[in-house]
Write an enzyme that holds these catalytic residues in place. Structure first.
Site, PDB file in Angstrom:
ATOM      1  N   LYS A 136       0.824  -1.188   0.000  1.00 54.67           N
ATOM      2  CA  LYS A 136       0.000   0.000   0.000  1.00 54.67           C
ATOM      3  C   LYS A 136       0.868   1.251   0.000  1.00 54.67           C
ATOM      4  O   LYS A 136       0.399   2.361  -0.195  1.00 54.67           O
ATOM      5  CB  LYS A 136      -0.861   0.021   1.271  1.00 54.67           C
ATOM      6  CG  LYS A 136      -1.704  -1.213   1.466  1.00 54.67           C
ATOM      7  CD  LYS A 136      -2.319  -1.210   2.872  1.00 54.67           C
ATOM      8  CE  LYS A 136      -2.841  -2.567   3.206  1.00 54.67           C
ATOM      9  NZ  LYS A 136      -3.185  -2.672   4.652  1.00 54.67           N
ATOM     10  N   GLY A 137       2.167   1.088   0.208  1.00 55.25           N
ATOM     11  CA  GLY A 137       3.061   2.223   0.413  1.00 55.25           C
ATOM     12  C   GLY A 137       3.151   3.194  -0.757  1.00 55.25           C
ATOM     13  O   GLY A 137       3.495   4.352  -0.593  1.00 55.25           O
TER      14      GLY A 137
ATOM     15  N   GLU B  85       7.789   2.440  -6.350  1.00 58.92           N
ATOM     16  CA  GLU B  85       8.048   1.968  -4.981  1.00 58.92           C
ATOM     17  C   GLU B  85       8.126   3.151  -4.012  1.00 58.92           C
ATOM     18  O   GLU B  85       8.519   4.249  -4.397  1.00 58.92           O
ATOM     19  CB  GLU B  85       9.409   1.251  -4.952  1.00 58.92           C
ATOM     20  CG  GLU B  85       9.372  -0.245  -4.754  1.00 58.92           C
ATOM     21  CD  GLU B  85       8.883  -0.718  -3.406  1.00 58.92           C
ATOM     22  OE1 GLU B  85       7.983  -0.089  -2.815  1.00 58.92           O
ATOM     23  OE2 GLU B  85       9.390  -1.743  -2.934  1.00 58.92           O
ATOM     24  N   ASP B  86       7.792   2.901  -2.758  1.00 61.96           N
ATOM     25  CA  ASP B  86       7.946   3.934  -1.740  1.00 61.96           C
ATOM     26  C   ASP B  86       9.404   4.010  -1.285  1.00 61.96           C
ATOM     27  O   ASP B  86       9.985   5.083  -1.179  1.00 61.96           O
ATOM     28  CB  ASP B  86       7.003   3.690  -0.544  1.00 61.96           C
ATOM     29  CG  ASP B  86       7.058   2.258  -0.010  1.00 61.96           C
ATOM     30  OD1 ASP B  86       7.866   1.430  -0.515  1.00 61.96           O
ATOM     31  OD2 ASP B  86       6.301   1.958   0.929  1.00 61.96           O
TER      32      ASP B  86
ATOM     33  N   ASP C  32      15.088  -0.826   0.293  1.00 60.73           N
ATOM     34  CA  ASP C  32      15.963  -1.045   1.454  1.00 60.73           C
ATOM     35  C   ASP C  32      16.945  -2.177   1.125  1.00 60.73           C
ATOM     36  O   ASP C  32      17.995  -1.935   0.519  1.00 60.73           O
ATOM     37  CB  ASP C  32      15.068  -1.348   2.661  1.00 60.73           C
ATOM     38  CG  ASP C  32      15.834  -1.556   3.956  1.00 60.73           C
ATOM     39  OD1 ASP C  32      17.025  -1.212   4.005  1.00 60.73           O
ATOM     40  OD2 ASP C  32      15.248  -2.070   4.924  1.00 60.73           O
TER      41      ASP C  32
ATOM     42  N   VAL D 151      11.830   4.831   8.669  1.00 61.89           N
ATOM     43  CA  VAL D 151      11.037   6.043   8.429  1.00 61.89           C
ATOM     44  C   VAL D 151       9.568   5.700   8.176  1.00 61.89           C
ATOM     45  O   VAL D 151       9.247   4.585   7.745  1.00 61.89           O
ATOM     46  CB  VAL D 151      11.606   6.852   7.236  1.00 61.89           C
ATOM     47  CG1 VAL D 151      12.982   7.399   7.572  1.00 61.89           C
ATOM     48  CG2 VAL D 151      11.663   6.016   5.965  1.00 61.89           C
TER      49      VAL D 151
ATOM     50  N   ASP E  88       4.607   2.835   6.464  1.00 65.34           N
ATOM     51  CA  ASP E  88       3.923   2.544   7.733  1.00 65.34           C
ATOM     52  C   ASP E  88       4.835   1.909   8.769  1.00 65.34           C
ATOM     53  O   ASP E  88       5.899   1.372   8.452  1.00 65.34           O
ATOM     54  CB  ASP E  88       2.761   1.584   7.489  1.00 65.34           C
ATOM     55  CG  ASP E  88       3.247   0.145   7.269  1.00 65.34           C
ATOM     56  OD1 ASP E  88       4.095  -0.069   6.373  1.00 65.34           O
ATOM     57  OD2 ASP E  88       2.801  -0.761   8.015  1.00 65.34           O
TER      58      ASP E  88
END
Ligand code: IMP
Length: 179
Positions: free
Chosen positions: A42-43, A98-99, A102, A152, A158
């Site tokens: 959902k990001g 993408e949010d 990583d 973050v 989230d």
């Protein structure tokens, strides 16, 4: 909610500027093409919404839900597809939205899947890049901002399904996940 944030890392004005700049570059690079924007739920929601409005091209918008986090603050490395695409991507130019990248486990899994499905091209646009967390050798094609290795939240990101609606990206106070 705002009291749980230690410091703001990317403020609203900077996010708006990032979306404008990336949208301009993407519009230029995909001239004459009709890319499929694939948002990873959902990001991706706020970013895909803002970014797409700066892309001056015909685009398809598709969503996929994958998960690698299970409520914690470090990746499990085990990527599961929870919702697949509704259309075929064979011979299409795919731009994954993408949010944050990583470890890059999630994005590598999706890129390999899309190549296997016969996409003409697969590129990645990410709002945030956290290269300090990498376990795979991967660099996104379009990066909004490179950030240090910290957990973050906000603007789609989230912790335990909360903070996605913050209008900025901030570092969570450690007491929130230590309590
Ligand atoms: P990766 O597979 O380790 O690259 O992780 C990608 C996914 O993990 C992102 O799409 C996010 O959902 C989540 N993630 C990674 N870092 C953070 C963070 O700092 N805050 C919130 N979610 C994160």
């Amino acid at each position: 909610m705002h009291n749980d944030i230690d410091k703001i890392l990317v403020n609203e004005q900077e996010i708006a500027q990032i979306c404008q700049n990336l949208g301009k570059q993407i519009t230029h690079d995909y001239q004459g093409k009709r890319p499929i924007l694939v948002g990873l739920l959902k990001g991706c929601i706020p970013f895909m919404s803002d970014l797409s409005r700066h892309i001056g091209l015909y685009v398809d918008m598709e969503f996929m839900a994958v998960s690698s986090y299970h409520g914690g603050i470090s990746t499990s490395g085990d990527v599961k597809i929870r919702k697949d695409l509704d259309i075929s991507i064979a011979d299409r130019d795919v731009l994954i939205v993408e949010d944050i990248v990583d470890t890059a486990s999630t994005i590598m899994t999706i890129i390999n899947l899309f190549r296997h499905r016969g996409a003409a091209s697969v590129k990645v646009v990410t709002l945030l890049d956290k290269p300090g967390g990498r376990i795979h050798d991967f660099t996104p094609d379009y990066i909004g901002k490179t950030i240090p290795k910290a957990f973050v939240v906000g603007y789609g990101l989230d912790y335990d399904e909360l903070y996605r609606n913050l209008p900025y990206v901030g570092v969570l106070k450690p007491k929130v996940y230590n309590d």
